[in-house]
Scaffold this motif. Structure first.
Motif, mmCIF file in Angstrom:
data_model
loop_
_atom_site.group_PDB
_atom_site.id
_atom_site.type_symbol
_atom_site.label_atom_id
_atom_site.label_comp_id
_atom_site.label_asym_id
_atom_site.label_seq_id
_atom_site.Cartn_x
_atom_site.Cartn_y
_atom_site.Cartn_z
ATOM 1 N N SER A 83 50.639 49.516 39.598
ATOM 2 C CA SER A 83 49.218 49.621 39.932
ATOM 3 C C SER A 83 48.966 49.265 41.393
ATOM 4 O O SER A 83 48.101 49.840 42.037
ATOM 5 C CB SER A 83 48.402 48.720 39.020
ATOM 6 O OG SER A 83 48.922 47.418 38.998
ATOM 7 N N GLY A 253 32.715 53.801 38.558
ATOM 8 C CA GLY A 253 32.694 53.547 37.119
ATOM 9 C C GLY A 253 33.930 52.808 36.634
ATOM 10 O O GLY A 253 34.374 52.995 35.518
ATOM 11 N N VAL B 63 32.729 32.964 38.317
ATOM 12 C CA VAL B 63 34.122 32.513 38.300
ATOM 13 C C VAL B 63 34.223 31.127 38.909
ATOM 14 O O VAL B 63 33.363 30.690 39.664
ATOM 15 C CB VAL B 63 35.044 33.493 39.058
ATOM 16 C CG1 VAL B 63 35.108 34.811 38.334
ATOM 17 C CG2 VAL B 63 34.576 33.685 40.477
ATOM 18 N N ARG B 160 34.781 46.280 31.916
ATOM 19 C CA ARG B 160 35.993 46.422 32.719
ATOM 20 C C ARG B 160 36.706 45.075 32.766
ATOM 21 O O ARG B 160 36.794 44.425 33.808
ATOM 22 C CB ARG B 160 35.593 46.844 34.133
ATOM 23 C CG ARG B 160 36.745 47.240 35.016
ATOM 24 C CD ARG B 160 36.229 47.612 36.390
ATOM 25 N NE ARG B 160 37.183 48.446 37.080
ATOM 26 C CZ ARG B 160 38.135 47.949 37.848
ATOM 27 N NH1 ARG B 160 38.249 46.671 38.020
ATOM 28 N NH2 ARG B 160 38.969 48.768 38.444
ATOM 29 N N TRP B 202 33.662 52.178 33.170
ATOM 30 C CA TRP B 202 33.952 50.789 32.786
ATOM 31 C C TRP B 202 32.976 49.928 33.567
ATOM 32 O O TRP B 202 33.015 49.904 34.790
ATOM 33 C CB TRP B 202 35.383 50.420 33.149
ATOM 34 C CG TRP B 202 36.437 51.273 32.507
ATOM 35 C CD1 TRP B 202 36.909 52.463 32.960
ATOM 36 C CD2 TRP B 202 37.160 50.996 31.302
ATOM 37 N NE1 TRP B 202 37.889 52.947 32.120
ATOM 38 C CE2 TRP B 202 38.056 52.064 31.093
ATOM 39 C CE3 TRP B 202 37.130 49.945 30.382
ATOM 40 C CZ2 TRP B 202 38.920 52.113 29.996
ATOM 41 C CZ3 TRP B 202 37.996 49.993 29.302
ATOM 42 C CH2 TRP B 202 38.883 51.074 29.105
ATOM 43 N N ALA B 330 45.743 35.521 32.512
ATOM 44 C CA ALA B 330 46.259 36.134 33.745
ATOM 45 C C ALA B 330 47.149 37.324 33.420
ATOM 46 O O ALA B 330 47.000 38.403 34.002
ATOM 47 C CB ALA B 330 47.010 35.108 34.571
ATOM 48 N N GLU B 331 48.077 37.130 32.463
ATOM 49 C CA GLU B 331 48.998 38.217 32.109
ATOM 50 C C GLU B 331 48.231 39.413 31.535
ATOM 51 O O GLU B 331 48.437 40.556 31.928
ATOM 52 C CB GLU B 331 50.020 37.706 31.082
ATOM 53 C CG GLU B 331 51.071 38.737 30.720
ATOM 54 C CD GLU B 331 51.759 38.437 29.384
ATOM 55 O OE1 GLU B 331 51.493 37.369 28.792
ATOM 56 O OE2 GLU B 331 52.536 39.313 28.944
ATOM 57 N N LYS B 333 45.129 40.243 31.950
ATOM 58 C CA LYS B 333 44.272 40.904 32.938
ATOM 59 C C LYS B 333 45.082 41.712 33.936
ATOM 60 O O LYS B 333 44.656 42.781 34.379
ATOM 61 C CB LYS B 333 43.384 39.871 33.618
ATOM 62 C CG LYS B 333 42.280 39.420 32.660
ATOM 63 C CD LYS B 333 41.400 38.331 33.176
ATOM 64 C CE LYS B 333 40.370 37.991 32.073
ATOM 65 N NZ LYS B 333 39.459 36.942 32.451
ATOM 66 N N GLU B 334 46.264 41.206 34.302
ATOM 67 C CA GLU B 334 47.136 41.980 35.198
ATOM 68 C C GLU B 334 47.537 43.292 34.521
ATOM 69 O O GLU B 334 47.517 44.365 35.121
ATOM 70 C CB GLU B 334 48.385 41.163 35.550
ATOM 71 C CG GLU B 334 49.310 41.817 36.563
ATOM 72 C CD GLU B 334 48.688 41.909 37.951
ATOM 73 O OE1 GLU B 334 48.380 40.858 38.521
ATOM 74 O OE2 GLU B 334 48.491 43.024 38.463
ATOM 75 N N ARG B 335 47.887 43.202 33.225
ATOM 76 C CA ARG B 335 48.258 44.429 32.492
ATOM 77 C C ARG B 335 47.060 45.367 32.371
ATOM 78 O O ARG B 335 47.214 46.589 32.364
ATOM 79 C CB ARG B 335 48.810 44.062 31.107
ATOM 80 C CG ARG B 335 50.260 43.636 31.170
ATOM 81 C CD ARG B 335 50.864 43.489 29.797
ATOM 82 N NE ARG B 335 51.019 44.759 29.086
ATOM 83 C CZ ARG B 335 51.664 44.879 27.936
ATOM 84 N NH1 ARG B 335 52.214 43.818 27.375
ATOM 85 N NH2 ARG B 335 51.751 46.062 27.337
ATOM 86 N N ASP B 337 44.582 45.711 34.577
ATOM 87 C CA ASP B 337 44.441 46.389 35.872
ATOM 88 C C ASP B 337 45.468 47.510 36.009
ATOM 89 O O ASP B 337 45.177 48.594 36.518
ATOM 90 C CB ASP B 337 44.628 45.390 37.027
ATOM 91 C CG ASP B 337 43.396 44.511 37.213
ATOM 92 O OD1 ASP B 337 42.377 44.779 36.551
ATOM 93 O OD2 ASP B 337 43.459 43.565 38.018
ATOM 94 N N GLN B 338 46.697 47.200 35.555
ATOM 95 C CA GLN B 338 47.764 48.202 35.597
ATOM 96 C C GLN B 338 47.368 49.396 34.721
ATOM 97 O O GLN B 338 47.487 50.545 35.129
ATOM 98 C CB GLN B 338 49.072 47.566 35.096
ATOM 99 C CG GLN B 338 50.185 48.535 34.774
ATOM 100 C CD GLN B 338 50.865 49.049 36.023
ATOM 101 O OE1 GLN B 338 50.761 48.444 37.083
ATOM 102 N NE2 GLN B 338 51.530 50.187 35.922
ATOM 103 N N LEU B 340 44.390 50.414 33.887
ATOM 104 C CA LEU B 340 43.311 51.206 34.488
ATOM 105 C C LEU B 340 43.813 52.086 35.622
ATOM 106 O O LEU B 340 43.321 53.191 35.825
ATOM 107 C CB LEU B 340 42.204 50.287 35.022
ATOM 108 C CG LEU B 340 41.216 49.726 34.019
ATOM 109 C CD1 LEU B 340 40.131 48.944 34.735
ATOM 110 C CD2 LEU B 340 40.580 50.840 33.183
ATOM 111 N N ALA B 341 44.802 51.598 36.366
ATOM 112 C CA ALA B 341 45.289 52.352 37.529
ATOM 113 C C ALA B 341 46.215 53.498 37.125
ATOM 114 O O ALA B 341 46.458 54.414 37.906
ATOM 115 C CB ALA B 341 46.011 51.407 38.488
ATOM 116 N N GLU B 342 46.742 53.449 35.873
ATOM 117 C CA GLU B 342 47.713 54.470 35.458
ATOM 118 C C GLU B 342 47.080 55.836 35.296
ATOM 119 O O GLU B 342 45.929 55.937 34.889
ATOM 120 C CB GLU B 342 48.365 54.040 34.143
ATOM 121 C CG GLU B 342 49.673 53.295 34.378
ATOM 122 C CD GLU B 342 50.140 52.536 33.148
ATOM 123 O OE1 GLU B 342 49.523 52.689 32.066
ATOM 124 O OE2 GLU B 342 51.110 51.780 33.286
#
Lengths: 307, 342
Positions: A83, A253, B63, B160, B202, B330-331, B333-335, B337-338, B340-342
């Motif tokens: 990512s 979005g 946060v 999201r 999202w 943390a783990e 949320k990192e996954r 993000d990954q 969503l980017a895929e």
């Protein structure tokens, strides 16, 4: 004047010392000027050093710290999860696209305004600057309303018969780019306008009196001389786009992730400055590489009028 | 000499004036912004401030980064914070907060699970399934329905954030309510991948989720119950169900090292009382950690069906695990993000 000639025999010694005195005085002048310049620029340099250079060095150091110990974990993570490279690529791509669109849309506007009589030009400049007074967040949400499937943009396109079905302009890269172009355009137009404004229009007259048709007078005289403005605008837009947060977050979005968004989420996820600073360092490195390549390809110094 | 006397007198008078001004202490408080803060102000800050002679200085943030910076650097300027439960649980485990003194704070009326050594509950809220009845005549009634795009057509939106969304994905995939934790991440992301192409947007903030259902052309959404209710109260076309709603709660903690620890403890003793919590529920449509708010007579009968904590609604929902998220957040949320980017 050659120093190798045995002139000291023919000329009175006083003259020689006069020349050397003169030279010394000149050198002294230069030294004093350099010192004064250094003194004058000292406040600016020290500010930059304390508030830009030192923090960057500190960030760089922090990026190797993990839970209080030295480690490469923050960089390893960027390799483990694809990512990160995708987000970097998206950021550079969107910033590049926005810069190009700003150039295509902004250049004619700057050209037009520079030709207008003073008062009208001021009115146009005001129209360009006024949106600055509205917050970026508000302008981004305004686009959210305009770009939906049932929004005015799609309605108009369908009414004109250009499309049969609503085009998806929202919650994707297209939406983010539209919003970002809107916000970035003034940053491109203003420097280009400043350069065109000071353009010596007699050069164009000279070109046409020497037989250049309008198109080639524009391409070979006007355009090259306006390039410093274009480049300044492009760099301003590109660099600001790299750090964009609100607009792609609202109009993308959640499907468009730019580096700044990932930096924010890393600060929140890992509670470790290193997790965020490593990403910042990689972005900085990417941008510096791009600028270096641009410099080698286009000789940016000359175009920007540095030399 | 006379002049010196005047000077000394002036200094003494001004010092005593400053001392008197300092008698009214200022408490620095971090909480969520917008309408939430407005309600917090009316239900807690104004009355308790008046009662204890406290001035408030409020900063809004979702946060705990500012707290971490303060505790790490030893320069604590924030006294009291309000976050989501997993944030409080994690901060408590990492030593960001003072231990609460339950001889000062009365926890006998608080719902079990909404207080610990380091935090005490404020509002209780739920991530519910909502839809636009004009566009969705046959609405989804659980997460499996939400995932079923053929039977329930329409544009969709989700939070999201791995939190709530991974729970929803597992429920949609048929994991029983009581077997949810520990979350099976592989299974959750596989389920999430099925719905991903159908998620039009999202959303990242509560305000954005409201914007999406009002103007964003979203037909079905997972959003916070009070946010959905406020769209309906403003005349928007929206309906929601508490069925399989995902419950989380807000919590107060005292920042470690604050010089005003004892005073903040007294403030929390007031904050958990049913009178104030009833006011907050009345204003916000959020449930309250205090289970006795109805005894105050402030809660009208027609409000109960709108609360995630009502006797009828509560059993339909799932309480999310602050402990699991504090450990694995943390783990996950990192996954995410990954993903969503895929």
């Amino acid at each position: 004047m050659s120093l190798a000639t045995p002139q000291s025999l023919d000329y009175p010694s006083g003259d020689v010392s006069a020349t050397s005195l003169n030279r010394e005085a000149l050198a002294g002048n230069a030294r004093r000027e350099a010192r004064n310049l250094a003194l004058l620029t000292f406040p600016a340099f020290s500010l930059t050093f304390v508030f830009v250079v030192l923090p960057v060095i500190w960030l760089f150091a922090l990026s190797f710290v993990e839970k209080g110990q030295f480690g490469l974990g923050h960089y390893e993570r960027m390799i483990t999860y694809s990512s990160y490279s995708k987000i970097l690529f998206t950021t550079l791509k969107i910033s590049g696209i926005v810069t190009v669109i700003c150039a295509v849309l902004g250049y004619p506007v700057a050209y037009l305004i520079a030709q207008l009589p003073g008062r009208l030009a001021m009115a146009f400049i005001a129209l360009i600057i006024i949106p600055f007074w509205t917050s970026v967040l508000v302008r981004s949400y305004a686009w959210l309303v305009l770009l939906t499937d049932a929004g005015p943009v799609n309605q108009t396109l369908m009414w004109l018969g250009l499309v049969d079905q609503p085009v998806s302009l929202l919650f994707n890269e297209t939406g983010s780019i539209i919003g970002m172009v809107h916000i970035m355009l003034p940053f491109f137009i203003l420097p280009v306008y400043a350069v065109i404004r000071s353009f010596d229009w007699r050069l164009l007259e000279a070109a046409s009196s020497l037989g250049a048709p309008p198109v080639s007078a524009f391409l070979r005289v006007f355009l090259p001389l306006s390039l410093p403005g274009v480049l300044a605008g492009a760099v301003l837009v590109f660099v600001q786009c790299l750090g964009f947060f609100v607009t792609p977050a609202v109009l993308g979005g959640g499907k468009v992730t730019m580096v700044s968004m990932k930096i924010a989420s890393n600060v929140q996820q890992y509670f470790d400055w290193g997790a965020a600073s490593a990403l910042g360092i990689v972005l900085l490195f990417c941008v510096l590489s791009i600028l270096y390549i641009g410099h080698r390809l286009f000789d940016l110094d000359r175009l920007l009028g540095v030399r | 000499m006379k002049r010196l006397c005047t000077l000394v007198a002036a200094v003494l008078v001004s010092t005593s004036l400053t001392l008197r001004a300092q008698a009214e202490e200022t408490i620095n408080y971090i909480t969520a912004g917008g309408i939430y803060l407005e309600n917090i102000q009316k239900a807690y800050l104004d009355p308790v401030g008046k009662q204890l002679g406290i001035k408030w200085s409020v900063e809004t943030n979702d946060v705990d980064t500012p707290v971490r910076v303060q505790v790490q650097s030893g320069a604590v300027t924030t006294d009291l914070v309000e976050f989501g439960a997993s944030t409080c649980a994690l901060g408590g485990a990492e030593g960001l907060y003072e231990k609460l003194d339950y001889s000062v704070i009365d926890n006998s009326e608080l719902a079990p699970g909404t207080f610990s050594d380091y935090y005490v509950g404020s509002t209780i809220y739920s991530m519910v399934i909502a839809w636009n009845p004009k566009k969705v005549p046959n609405p989804p009634q659980n997460w499996a329905d939400f995932w079923n795009v053929e039977k329930f057509p329409g544009t969709r939106s989700l939070y999201r954030n791995a939190f709530y969304v991974l729970e929803a994905a597992l429920l949609a995939d048929g994991v029983p309510k009581d077997k949810l934790y520990p979350l099976d991440l592989d299974r959750a992301f596989a389920s999430l991948a099925k719905i991903k192409p159908h998620i039009k947007a999202w959303w990242a903030s509560g305000a954005e989720s409201q914007q999406l259902v009002r103007e964003g052309g979203i037909d079905m959404i997972g959003m916070f119950n009070a946010r959905a209710q406020s769209v309906i109260s403003d005349g928007g076309s929206l309906a929601y169900t508490f069925n399989e709603g995902l419950i989380d709660f807000g919590c107060w903690s005292i920042v470690k090292g604050t010089p005003k620890k004892d005073l903040v403890m007294k403030v929390l003793a007031e904050f958990v009382k049913k009178e104030h919590q009833a006011d907050m529920t009345l204003l916000s449509n959020y449930g309250a950690a205090n289970t006795k708010i109805e005894e105050t007579g402030k809660i009208p009968a027609d409000l109960a069906p709108l609360l995630p904590t009502s006797a009828e609604n509560y059993p339909k929902q799932i309480v999310t695990s602050a402990e699991w998220w504090a450990k694995h957040g943390a783990e996950a949320k990192e996954r995410f993000d990954q993903f969503l980017a895929e």
